[in-house]
Design a protein around this motif. Structure first.
Motif, PDB file in Angstrom:
ATOM      1  N   PRO A 133       0.826  -1.210   0.000  1.00  0.00           N
ATOM      2  CA  PRO A 133       0.000   0.000   0.000  1.00  0.00           C
ATOM      3  C   PRO A 133       0.859   1.258   0.000  1.00  0.00           C
ATOM      4  N   LYS A 134       0.221   2.377  -0.253  1.00  0.00           N
ATOM      5  CA  LYS A 134       0.976   3.619  -0.302  1.00  0.00           C
ATOM      6  C   LYS A 134       0.156   4.753   0.310  1.00  0.00           C
ATOM      7  N   VAL A 135       0.849   5.692   0.868  1.00  0.00           N
ATOM      8  CA  VAL A 135       0.259   6.931   1.382  1.00  0.00           C
ATOM      9  C   VAL A 135       0.959   8.087   0.693  1.00  0.00           C
ATOM     10  N   VAL A 136       0.168   8.938   0.069  1.00  0.00           N
ATOM     11  CA  VAL A 136       0.719  10.096  -0.647  1.00  0.00           C
ATOM     12  C   VAL A 136       0.163  11.364  -0.008  1.00  0.00           C
ATOM     13  N   VAL A 137       1.057  12.238   0.428  1.00  0.00           N
ATOM     14  CA  VAL A 137       0.647  13.529   0.993  1.00  0.00           C
ATOM     15  C   VAL A 137       0.957  14.616  -0.020  1.00  0.00           C
ATOM     16  N   LEU A 138      -0.060  15.418  -0.331  1.00  0.00           N
ATOM     17  CA  LEU A 138       0.122  16.620  -1.148  1.00  0.00           C
ATOM     18  C   LEU A 138      -0.086  17.816  -0.237  1.00  0.00           C
ATOM     19  N   HIS A 139       0.956  18.601  -0.051  1.00  0.00           N
ATOM     20  CA  HIS A 139       0.859  19.770   0.817  1.00  0.00           C
ATOM     21  C   HIS A 139       0.804  21.010  -0.073  1.00  0.00           C
ATOM     22  N   LEU A 140      -0.382  21.624  -0.155  1.00  0.00           N
ATOM     23  CA  LEU A 140      -0.619  22.729  -1.086  1.00  0.00           C
ATOM     24  C   LEU A 140      -0.123  24.058  -0.522  1.00  0.00           C
ATOM     25  N   TYR A 141      -0.050  25.044  -1.399  1.00  0.00           N
ATOM     26  CA  TYR A 141       0.321  26.400  -0.986  1.00  0.00           C
ATOM     27  C   TYR A 141      -0.739  27.431  -1.387  1.00  0.00           C
ATOM     28  N   SER A 142      -1.597  27.087  -2.349  1.00  0.00           N
ATOM     29  CA  SER A 142      -2.640  28.014  -2.798  1.00  0.00           C
ATOM     30  C   SER A 142      -3.541  28.408  -1.632  1.00  0.00           C
ATOM     31  N   THR A 143      -4.079  29.614  -1.713  1.00  0.00           N
ATOM     32  CA  THR A 143      -4.883  30.330  -0.701  1.00  0.00           C
ATOM     33  C   THR A 143      -4.026  30.928   0.403  1.00  0.00           C
ATOM     34  N   HIS A 144      -2.699  30.789   0.305  1.00  0.00           N
ATOM     35  CA  HIS A 144      -1.817  31.538   1.198  1.00  0.00           C
ATOM     36  C   HIS A 144      -1.641  32.939   0.618  1.00  0.00           C
ATOM     37  N   ALA A 145      -1.559  33.933   1.489  1.00  0.00           N
ATOM     38  CA  ALA A 145      -1.309  35.294   1.008  1.00  0.00           C
ATOM     39  C   ALA A 145       0.092  35.386   0.398  1.00  0.00           C
ATOM     40  N   PRO A 146       0.281  36.202  -0.642  1.00  0.00           N
ATOM     41  CA  PRO A 146      -0.707  36.989  -1.384  1.00  0.00           C
ATOM     42  C   PRO A 146      -1.496  36.100  -2.348  1.00  0.00           C
ATOM     43  N   TYR A 147      -2.796  36.063  -2.203  1.00  0.00           N
ATOM     44  CA  TYR A 147      -3.642  35.039  -2.787  1.00  0.00           C
ATOM     45  C   TYR A 147      -3.558  34.946  -4.312  1.00  0.00           C
ATOM     46  N   CYS A 148      -3.476  36.074  -4.981  1.00  0.00           N
ATOM     47  CA  CYS A 148      -3.497  36.028  -6.452  1.00  0.00           C
ATOM     48  C   CYS A 148      -2.139  35.672  -7.050  1.00  0.00           C
ATOM     49  N   ILE A 149      -1.080  35.876  -6.301  1.00  0.00           N
ATOM     50  CA  ILE A 149       0.256  35.627  -6.850  1.00  0.00           C
ATOM     51  C   ILE A 149       0.589  34.141  -6.848  1.00  0.00           C
ATOM     52  N   VAL A 150       0.014  33.387  -5.918  1.00  0.00           N
ATOM     53  CA  VAL A 150       0.409  31.989  -5.764  1.00  0.00           C
ATOM     54  C   VAL A 150      -0.456  31.036  -6.591  1.00  0.00           C
ATOM     55  N   ILE A 151      -1.264  31.572  -7.497  1.00  0.00           N
ATOM     56  CA  ILE A 151      -2.065  30.739  -8.399  1.00  0.00           C
ATOM     57  C   ILE A 151      -1.776  31.154  -9.836  1.00  0.00           C
ATOM     58  N   PRO A 152      -2.018  30.262 -10.805  1.00  0.00           N
ATOM     59  CA  PRO A 152      -1.726  30.601 -12.203  1.00  0.00           C
ATOM     60  C   PRO A 152      -2.557  31.790 -12.688  1.00  0.00           C
ATOM     61  N   THR A 153      -2.046  32.451 -13.713  1.00  0.00           N
ATOM     62  CA  THR A 153      -2.669  33.666 -14.235  1.00  0.00           C
ATOM     63  C   THR A 153      -4.114  33.439 -14.664  1.00  0.00           C
ATOM     64  N   GLU A 154      -4.397  32.293 -15.265  1.00  0.00           N
ATOM     65  CA  GLU A 154      -5.749  32.060 -15.792  1.00  0.00           C
ATOM     66  C   GLU A 154      -6.807  31.940 -14.704  1.00  0.00           C
ATOM     67  N   TYR A 155      -6.388  31.791 -13.470  1.00  0.00           N
ATOM     68  CA  TYR A 155      -7.359  31.693 -12.369  1.00  0.00           C
ATOM     69  C   TYR A 155      -7.507  33.000 -11.592  1.00  0.00           C
ATOM     70  N   ARG A 156      -6.798  34.034 -11.989  1.00  0.00           N
ATOM     71  CA  ARG A 156      -6.773  35.241 -11.170  1.00  0.00           C
ATOM     72  C   ARG A 156      -7.943  36.185 -11.410  1.00  0.00           C
ATOM     73  N   ASN A 157      -8.738  35.928 -12.430  1.00  0.00           N
ATOM     74  CA  ASN A 157      -9.844  36.846 -12.738  1.00  0.00           C
ATOM     75  C   ASN A 157     -11.176  36.136 -12.894  1.00  0.00           C
ATOM     76  N   ILE A 158     -11.305  34.955 -12.314  1.00  0.00           N
ATOM     77  CA  ILE A 158     -12.606  34.274 -12.350  1.00  0.00           C
ATOM     78  C   ILE A 158     -13.617  35.090 -11.558  1.00  0.00           C
ATOM     79  N   PHE A 159     -13.223  35.512 -10.377  1.00  0.00           N
ATOM     80  CA  PHE A 159     -14.023  36.442  -9.592  1.00  0.00           C
ATOM     81  C   PHE A 159     -13.263  37.759  -9.566  1.00  0.00           C
ATOM     82  N   ASN A 160     -13.929  38.828  -9.963  1.00  0.00           N
ATOM     83  CA  ASN A 160     -13.251  40.122  -9.955  1.00  0.00           C
ATOM     84  C   ASN A 160     -14.264  41.246  -9.763  1.00  0.00           C
ATOM     85  N   GLY A 161     -13.756  42.441  -9.609  1.00  0.00           N
ATOM     86  CA  GLY A 161     -14.627  43.591  -9.421  1.00  0.00           C
ATOM     87  C   GLY A 161     -15.507  43.425  -8.184  1.00  0.00           C
ATOM     88  N   TYR A 162     -16.775  43.815  -8.343  1.00  0.00           N
ATOM     89  CA  TYR A 162     -17.714  43.768  -7.226  1.00  0.00           C
ATOM     90  C   TYR A 162     -18.797  42.719  -7.440  1.00  0.00           C
TER      91      TYR A 162
END
Length: 801
Positions: free
Chosen positions: A375-404
């Motif tokens: 058997p195997k155990v795989v841990v994925l330790h993410l970094y997304s949603t850490h501040a600064p929030y928009c910098i740590v995600i790819p560009t194509e995801y930075r404007n899904i929610f925008n403005g007001y």
């Protein structure tokens, strides 16, 4: 020389006299320095030019006071002003440009450090070990982004002003006689007022480094011990398959649509909701990564990774966290106990290279799942949603929610508008959802049993502007997701465990407890710990959850560092447990923003909205005149409540007008068709609106309430104890409009009770805004009256008064 000593001792005497006779409020560092300086000036002034120079010196001290007094406490003010005076005086005595340059540089750095520390303490709380340990395990990129987010004004403004003032407001040259005496006094005051504070901070810093170093040492020793284990010295595993543990970063469940958030931040998880096992009440033990994850990863014999290795599991740890900070990172040392580990962010010491995103972990996961070893155990330790929030995600995801879109005043109400931060944070949540989608697809393609456990180290409060700084604690910082997914093969193998788990999804949990369920699921939990597992038939109940090392008793109504949301939660859960019928009668007053609505719907059985019909826009708008229209529609509110179809809605309709009545009724019917509001909505109309056409409301909603004329009743009660004639006219008006209820301020209760023979045919609805849900005595202050059908109380959300 003799005169200098005389002056010094006279000044010292004046100093102690000031301690004796001045009011305590004036005894801060600046006042003491100023008093002493005035004494020195008086005693040292012999000729007119020294009077002029001394006055210039005092003026500069006053300028310094206004710069520092509002950012530093008395003790640090004393320290800073003393160093200013000392620097100026030394510069005057030496009168050399190089010395002045060195002093300016030293002083700017010193003020920068002081301003940074004090800005933190002003915005949050006194610095403690938790904060220092978080900084010790961060890399330079995190430290810079952290400082920019929270401390940019005091940190960068103070040293700039310091240099400018030092350069342009330097006093005229003073004689050595005056300067030496002032310097002696300054050094005395510096030691007297500042040494205890500086010593205390320095001791805390040394102790924090020692504790952090001890933790790192333990993990280094555990890593070295694992390397010495013989290859065959393991326990045969009972589990066959893959266990995938995805650890999120700074992810609060309150911004996930799968948990009821009003934006569709988790469309994939929403789409497979019926296949997920979603814990509804999971909290993190702390809001800093090391303090939050260490309890989950710790075992009596070492770490979770080490135990799984000893039980024959092939272990993998793939992380986009920094491998090294300015100091070593305890979590990364635990990660290195896995057979295979990789950190995709090339961050070492003070070096950081941007552009490495969590999606780079997916190929590593896919390759590990293809590994025939089981058997195997795989841990994925993410970094997304850490501040600064928009910098740590790819560009194509930075404007899904925008403005007001869904934010602005509609969301924040009276709170500061942090739409930019929340947009970026919600985009990061959306990105994590896409990653989980790919993880699930990899699992579904696998023929062997595959199990996913997803949770976050701690939460985040982007809407508050406090991130996850524990010193500004909020529920958002500790309330995290906890989600299981079993692929088809695992569903067949673990059907009984899934059934047990499904029955316990509402059970209160701390993330550290998830390890017991994980270990029992794969057959690696010792018998003595079975009662701690979610899969155990005899699981011990949780009586209380202590977070932040006991500073927050999350489930108890004890006075500690809980925020208003946690106190509200405890008050209403206690009420619901003890008297569910009474709980159903307590509704939240004036829920006129989406932010407040999302908080209220989790704990209240109903909410009250102030609503205005706009004939120009053909819609109901939620706001309370004379406050401005924030553009929030009733339909948007009902949509945000669609995941809680049983919640009641009290609609305080401010402007029913005969000319627009039919079109507003038509809109209400459309909203009922879409959201089924008829049996759970109360519509309240004001006392001056009395046209018979309002009778039609009874065909749209079950309860139409007539708002009692508060001012008229109060005026009447001043001269008449019962006001029966007024009560009779109220009854006539309510009947003419077909009202089934009357609504009134609790302060008018005596009037209603005195005239109950006239008003007994109506449901009684009331409000008592003196009762707040963040009051520890909330339940004891609630009034007991079976006649009152609903009571509105104050819910003090930051998103609306």
């Amino acid at each position: 020389m003799f005169s200098s000593f005389v002056v010094f001792f006279f000044s010292l005497g004046g100093f102690f006299l000031s301690l004796e006779y001045l009011p305590p409020s004036s005894l801060d560092g600046f006042n003491l320095v100023l008093i002493a300086l005035l004494g020195m000036v008086v005693l040292n002034t012999k000729i007119s030019h020294e009077v002029s120079d001394a006055c210039l010196l005092i003026i500069q001290f006053l300028v310094w006071f206004f710069v520092f007094r509002f950012s530093l406490p008395g003790s640090l003010t004393s320290l800073t002003l003393s160093l200013v005076v000392a620097s100026v005086l030394v510069a005057q005595i030496t009168n050399g440009p190089k010395t002045r340059l060195v002093l300016k540089g030293f002083f700017a750095l010193f003020v920068l450090a002081l301003a940074w520390v004090r800005a933190y303490e002003l915005d949050f709380a006194p610095i403690r070990y938790d904060c220092i340990s978080a900084f010790l395990q961060a890399d330079i990129f995190e430290l810079i982004s952290y400082s920019k987010k929270y401390f940019i004004v005091p940190v960068f403004l103070c040293p700039i002003l310091s240099l400018l003032l030092f350069s342009f407001f330097r006093p005229a040259t003073v004689s050595r006689h005056v300067a030496v005496n002032l310097l002696i006094l300054v050094c005395f005051l510096l030691g007297l007022h500042s040494f205890p504070v500086i010593n205390k901070k320095w001791s805390l810093f040394k102790e924090s480094i020692k504790l952090f170093d001890d933790e790192v040492g333990r993990q280094q020793a555990a890593l070295a011990a694992l390397k010495r284990i013989p290859a065959g010295d393991t326990i045969a595993p009972k589990f066959k398959g893959s266990l995938i543990v995805v650890i999120g970063e700074s992810t609060t469940r309150r911004h996930m649509s799968v948990y009821g958030y009003s934006r569709k931040t988790t469309p994939f998880l929403d789409s497979i909701r019926n296949k997920l096992l979603i814990h509804t009440d999971v909290v993190s033990p702390h809001s800093h990564t090391v303090r939050a994850l260490t309890p989950f990863l710790s075992r009596p014999s070492g770490t979770l990774v080490a135990q799984l290795r000893r039980h024959g599991f092939n272990t993998y740890w793939f992380s986009s966290q920094n491998e090294y900070g300015v100091w070593d990172n305890p979590i990364s040392l635990i990660a290195k106990q896995a057979h295979v580990y990789k950190f995709i962010r090339p961050s070492v010491g003070t070096y950081y290279r941007p552009g490495y995103y969590d999606e780079s972990l997916l190929p590593l996961l896919e390759n590990s799942m293809k590994d025939p070893a089981s058997p195997k155990v795989v841990v994925l330790h993410l970094y997304s949603t850490h501040a600064p929030y928009c910098i740590v995600i790819p560009t194509e995801y930075r404007n899904i929610f925008n403005g007001y879109d869904g934010l602005g005043p509609q969301f924040f109400g009276d709170a500061p508008d942090r739409s930019s931060d929340v947009n970026c944070y919600d985009n990061a949540i959306r990105y994590v959802d896409s990653l989980l989608k790919q993880v699930v697809h990899l699992m579904d393609r696998s023929l062997e049993p595959s199990i996913l456990l997803y949770f976050s180290d701690h939460g985040e409060a982007p809407g508050y502007g406090t991130g996850h700084i524990w010193e500004r604690h909020s529920a958002y910082q500790v309330e995290v997701p906890g989600i299981w997914y079993f692929n088809h093969s695992a569903e067949n193998v673990f059907s009984e465990q899934i059934k047990t788990l499904r029955s316990r999804l509402a059970r209160p949990l701390v993330t550290s407890e998830l390890k017991y369920a994980l270990l029992q699921l794969v057959g690696s939990l010792p018998e003595g710990e079975n009662s701690k597992s979610l899969f155990s038939k005899r699981m011990s109940p949780i009586t209380s959850r202590e977070l932040l090392y006991g500073r927050v008793h999350y489930d108890d109504l004890v006075r500690d560092e809980k925020d208003y949301l946690e106190i509200t939660r405890n008050n209403l859960l206690e009420l619901r447990r003890n008297n569910s019928n009474k709980w159903k009668k307590i509704w939240a007053h004036r829920v006129n923003s989406l932010g407040k609505l999302l908080e209220a719907k989790e704990y209240f059985s109903g909410v009250e909205l102030d609503v205005v019909y706009s004939s120009a826009q053909k819609k109901f708008l939620v706001f309370h005149p004379p406050a401005r229209d924030i553009g929030l529609s009733l339909e948007r509110v009902l949509d945000a409540l669609s995941d809680t179809p049983s919640i009641g809605i009290w609609m305080d309709w401010k402007n029913p007008e005969e000319d627009t009545l039919q079109e507003s009724f038509a809109l209400l019917r459309l909203l009922d068709d879409k959201y089924s509001i008829k049996k759970r909505m109360i519509i309240e109309t004001p006392p001056h609106v009395r046209f018979p056409a309002l009778k039609t409301l009874s065909s749209i909603v079950d309860i139409h309430s007539y708002y009692l004329p508060t001012d008229s009743i109060r005026d009447c009660l001043r001269v008449n104890s019962t006001c029966q004639d007024l009560a009779r006219s109220i009854s006539t008006a309510a009947t003419s409009m077909g009202a089934q209820a009357i609504s009134f301020d609790q302060k008018l209760y005596a009037f209603v009770q005195a005239n109950q023979s006239l008003l007994k045919s109506y449901l009684w609805l009331s409000w008592d805004l003196d009762i707040r849900t963040d009051d520890y005595a909330f339940n004891s202050r609630l009034k007991h009256d079976s006649r009152i059908e609903k009571t509105l109380v104050t819910f003090p959300s930051i998103f609306g008064r």
